[in-house]
Design a protein around this motif. Structure first.
Motif, mmCIF file in Angstrom:
data_model
loop_
_atom_site.group_PDB
_atom_site.id
_atom_site.type_symbol
_atom_site.label_atom_id
_atom_site.label_comp_id
_atom_site.label_asym_id
_atom_site.label_seq_id
_atom_site.Cartn_x
_atom_site.Cartn_y
_atom_site.Cartn_z
ATOM 1 N N UNK A 249 0.662 -1.180 0.592
ATOM 2 C CA UNK A 249 -0.041 -0.054 0.083
ATOM 3 C C UNK A 249 0.933 1.364 0.481
ATOM 4 N N UNK A 250 2.425 1.409 0.665
ATOM 5 C CA UNK A 250 2.737 2.218 0.637
ATOM 6 C C UNK A 250 3.924 2.539 -1.017
ATOM 7 N N UNK A 251 3.412 1.690 -1.690
ATOM 8 C CA UNK A 251 4.359 1.781 -2.513
ATOM 9 C C UNK A 251 3.460 2.562 -3.941
ATOM 10 N N UNK A 282 19.802 1.434 0.674
ATOM 11 C CA UNK A 282 19.291 1.927 0.446
ATOM 12 C C UNK A 282 18.041 2.527 -0.698
ATOM 13 N N UNK A 283 18.676 2.386 -1.586
ATOM 14 C CA UNK A 283 17.260 2.483 -2.749
ATOM 15 C C UNK A 283 16.602 1.974 -3.398
ATOM 16 N N UNK A 284 15.480 2.228 -3.053
ATOM 17 C CA UNK A 284 14.389 1.059 -3.594
ATOM 18 C C UNK A 284 14.190 1.497 -5.493
ATOM 19 N N UNK A 285 15.068 0.379 -5.714
ATOM 20 C CA UNK A 285 15.197 -0.079 -7.242
ATOM 21 C C UNK A 285 13.007 0.026 -7.745
ATOM 22 N N UNK A 286 12.783 -0.357 -7.170
ATOM 23 C CA UNK A 286 11.361 -1.402 -7.723
ATOM 24 C C UNK A 286 10.866 0.397 -8.004
ATOM 25 N N UNK A 292 11.598 6.106 -13.230
ATOM 26 C CA UNK A 292 12.165 6.901 -13.996
ATOM 27 C C UNK A 292 13.207 7.753 -13.730
ATOM 28 N N UNK A 293 13.264 6.697 -12.513
ATOM 29 C CA UNK A 293 14.310 7.634 -11.494
ATOM 30 C C UNK A 293 15.824 6.867 -11.226
ATOM 31 N N UNK A 294 16.706 7.310 -11.887
ATOM 32 C CA UNK A 294 17.597 6.242 -11.751
ATOM 33 C C UNK A 294 19.273 6.941 -10.901
ATOM 34 N N UNK A 295 19.938 6.449 -9.987
ATOM 35 C CA UNK A 295 20.784 6.956 -9.811
ATOM 36 C C UNK A 295 22.196 7.092 -10.515
ATOM 37 N N UNK A 296 22.203 7.410 -11.980
ATOM 38 C CA UNK A 296 23.015 7.464 -12.905
ATOM 39 C C UNK A 296 23.235 8.436 -13.305
ATOM 40 N N UNK A 297 21.162 9.003 -12.930
ATOM 41 C CA UNK A 297 21.127 10.688 -14.254
ATOM 42 C C UNK A 297 20.964 11.195 -13.093
ATOM 43 N N UNK A 298 21.179 11.285 -11.935
ATOM 44 C CA UNK A 298 21.064 12.041 -10.395
ATOM 45 C C UNK A 298 22.074 12.665 -9.987
ATOM 46 N N UNK A 299 22.091 14.058 -9.044
ATOM 47 C CA UNK A 299 23.578 13.721 -8.256
ATOM 48 C C UNK A 299 23.090 13.932 -7.072
ATOM 49 N N UNK A 300 24.640 13.869 -6.540
ATOM 50 C CA UNK A 300 24.021 13.987 -4.207
ATOM 51 C C UNK A 300 23.731 15.039 -4.047
ATOM 52 N N UNK A 301 23.446 16.231 -4.846
ATOM 53 C CA UNK A 301 22.596 17.632 -4.382
ATOM 54 C C UNK A 301 21.228 18.166 -4.351
ATOM 55 N N UNK A 302 20.867 16.725 -5.162
ATOM 56 C CA UNK A 302 19.242 16.873 -5.956
ATOM 57 C C UNK A 302 18.437 16.996 -4.887
ATOM 58 N N UNK A 303 17.085 17.883 -5.213
ATOM 59 C CA UNK A 303 16.083 18.065 -4.519
ATOM 60 C C UNK A 303 15.063 17.024 -4.965
#
Length: 637
Positions: A249-251, A282-286, A292-303
């Motif tokens: 349900x949280x998903x 900790x990243x929830x890949x599912x 459409x959010x992947x860790x290789x197209x986003x930076x550490x300081x992103x909001x």
């Protein structure tokens, strides 16, 4: 707060505050700037008059550091006034006792200037006395900050106006009720926020406590309600299945609520490179891949808000900004682990299911034990598990410590001997009670009090009263000074340890409850107390009372007034003894294993193979190993 002014100037300020108060009551708006300027004029006049009486010390000639070098100090230095007085900062050191004029360091402050010695400001770092409310002016007064109360102020009843008094002052003052504006309230100024209404208006103006449920969607709320209904009906449920449903349900909630923002990481390293461990653990890949959010197209300081997973399998996924997870000063892990968000596994209902089942139907339907924290301090209704009748208001945080309602707990902290006196006195004098009374400002407790006779009994247990002789004598003296006849009974393990007379008895208890000596001595003390009442003129049948008073025979009836459920009972510390406990026999005696800890000397009945029940103390049975219990026949092999 105080106003430090010369007498003539103080009269001017008093007059100004009186005019201000009258103007405030008569007008809808006030020209604060005008009155503050007038106030400053009086204060400045007073400062110049007082500084004229202060000595001006010789200029500074030492090799010590001059105060001119401190920019922080010069921010509070009142250059105009000190120049007129001939006091220049480059002439004095930081330790100088020269008086000077200073100002509030806050830009555009409404605070008047003030006088201090240089060392107090430079060396001791004393702040503006108006900011700290040590000195008084209009802009830090109760009247300035509480205009609503100022309009309700009754000047005829008070010596001062609200502009004479600070916001948190302890002065007792009088004002009109904030609702009906008719009834009068007298209280301390600092208590205004909590005492704004009279007793008549207070109930309808009482604010309801807001229960923060955390970020719970309607979908999850329905799920928690259904789970709670199932738990109440069945008494136990499959938590593993429910944890999985909660996560699903949280998903769904996260997939609906998280919005993907445009990604711009030109010139920046992607998150997968800078925080590889965070992504792996900790990243929830599912959920994030579905968005459409992947860790290789986003930076550490992103909001960008993304979904993360806790290593605790009972916790659902959660969402937060990437920058909040990667910044060491703001990253605080899983919100379910530290309790800032609620889920099934960190709820009061899951962590204390047996207590949760005593939740009362009187509570609001929108709230149940599965959506509040174990440490919640809001009061709710709970049913008493002991008498199963009473319902009382208590917070979940305190309910964990209080196993029974106040009525059942009444005697839970007394001793067997105290309860025995109460047991027999209740038969002869039904009005007997345990009494607390205030005498000369002191709270004095009497173990047994018969109000019609003004007669009391004070039982002093040896352990608790071991080093309290002076306190006990003072308390007993206060009670007797109230024209109450008081008999004192001391518990002792040694014979002839205390002097006895018709008002002071000794209960010999070296072998403890259950022993012949303990009960015979206690019976004698009870009979002697009745005999004293006969001497006073009470018509009692002592022969009949000697037949009635038998604490060994009535032990279980007396214990029923004393025993309550305890957290670390023998079912928790010695669960194997549940099979040996004779529930049928002990139930008739009103004994339950939940009442006792492993060190109790209370005798109970135990089942033994091939014979009827035997009577043994709790302590004796807890001291036997499992193998020993099996060999004797208490437990099956």
């Amino acid at each position: 707060m105080a106003i430090f002014l010369l007498k003539e100037n103080k009269l001017l300020i008093d007059e100004l505050y009186q005019v201000l108060f009258k103007d405030f009551k008569d007008s809808k708006s006030i020209d604060w700037e005008y009155y503050i300027c007038k106030e400053k004029e009086v204060f400045q006049k007073d400062i110049m008059e007082r500084m004229a009486e202060k000595p001006i010390f010789s200029p500074f000639n030492s090799a010590e550091e001059k105060i001119i070098g401190s920019t922080k100090f010069l921010r509070v230095w009142h250059e105009e006034f000190n120049e007129q007085l001939g006091i220049k900062p480059h002439n004095y050191s930081g330790g100088s006792q020269q008086y000077a004029v200073f100002k509030c360091p806050i830009p555009d402050s409404n605070h008047p200037p003030y006088i201090k010695q240089i060392f107090q400001v430079f060396t001791h770092h004393q702040d503006c006395p108006y900011c700290s409310s040590f000195h008084h002016c209009i802009s830090n007064s109760f009247g300035y900050h509480s205009p609503e109360a100022t309009r309700l102020w009754i000047l005829e009843e008070n010596d001062l106006t609200p502009f004479h008094i600070g916001r948190k002052a302890s002065n007792l003052v009088t004002w009109l009720c904030g609702d009906c504006k008719k009834n009068v309230i007298t209280a301390r100024v600092g208590d205004y926020e909590s005492i704004r209404f009279c007793e008549v208006c207070k109930p309808k103006n009482r604010k309801k406590k807001v229960i923060i449920l955390g970020e719970i969607s309607p979908r999850l709320n329905r799920f928690y309600d259904q789970t709670w209904m199932e738990l109440k009906k069945e008494g136990s449920i499959d938590w593993e299945v429910l944890f999985f449903k909660e996560s699903e349900l949280k998903k769904e909630d996260l997939l609906e609520s998280i919005k993907k923002a445009p990604q711009r990481i030109k010139g920046l390293q992607p998150l997968i490179q800078t925080h590889k461990e965070l992504v792996e653990v900790e990243w929830n890949f599912e959920i994030n891949n579905a968005l459409g959010i992947t860790p290789d197209n986003i930076s550490a300081g992103s909001s960008q808000i993304v979904a993360f997973t806790c290593d605790n399998p009972t916790h659902p996924p959660y969402e937060t900004k990437i920058s909040m997870k990667t910044n060491p000063s703001t990253s605080n892990g899983c919100p379910y682990c530290h309790g800032s968000r609620r889920c099934l596994s960190n709820s009061f209902g899951y962590q204390h299911p047996y207590i949760a089942l005593t939740w009362s139907a009187k509570n609001e339907s929108a709230v149940n034990p599965l959506i509040i924290a174990p440490g919640n301090k809001t009061n709710f209704y709970f049913k008493c598990p002991e008498c199963e009748k009473e319902e009382w208001l208590v917070s979940p945080n305190n309910r964990k410590k209080r196993n029974v309602c106040p009525n059942c707990k009444r005697w839970s902290q007394g001793s067997f001997a105290e309860i025995a006196f109460y047991f027999y006195y209740k038969v002869v004098y039904p009005e007997s009670e345990k009494k607390k009374m205030s005498i000369e400002g002191n709270v004095c407790e009497i173990d047994i009090y018969v109000p019609n006779l003004r007669f009391g009994i004070d039982y002093l247990g040896e352990y608790y009263h071991k080093n309290k002789k002076a306190d006990d004598e003072e308390r007993q003296g206060l009670i007797r000074s109230s024209q109450i006849d008081l008999i004192t009974i001391r518990e002792s393990e040694k014979c002839n340890s205390y002097l006895e007379d018709k008002m002071n008895f000794v209960h010999y208890a070296s072998k403890g409850i259950g022993s012949k000596e303990f009960h015979d001595s206690l019976d004698e003390c009870i009979i002697r107390s009745f005999a004293y009442l006969c001497e006073r003129g009470e018509e009692l049948d002592l022969i009949q009372l000697r037949r009635i008073v038998n604490t060994r025979l009535d032990m279980y009836n007396i214990l029923s007034l004393l025993l309550v459920r305890v957290e670390n009972n023998i079912l928790v510390t010695h669960p194997h003894l549940a099979k040996a406990w004779d529930y049928d026999t002990n139930k008739q005696l009103r004994l339950k294993p939940e009442y006792f800890t492993y060190g109790s000397n209370i005798p109970a009945f135990w089942k033994i193979r091939g014979s009827s029940s035997v009577e043994r103390t709790i302590k004796y049975m807890c001291g036997l190993s499992t193998e020993k219990l099996k060999s004797i026949g208490y437990l099956s092999g």
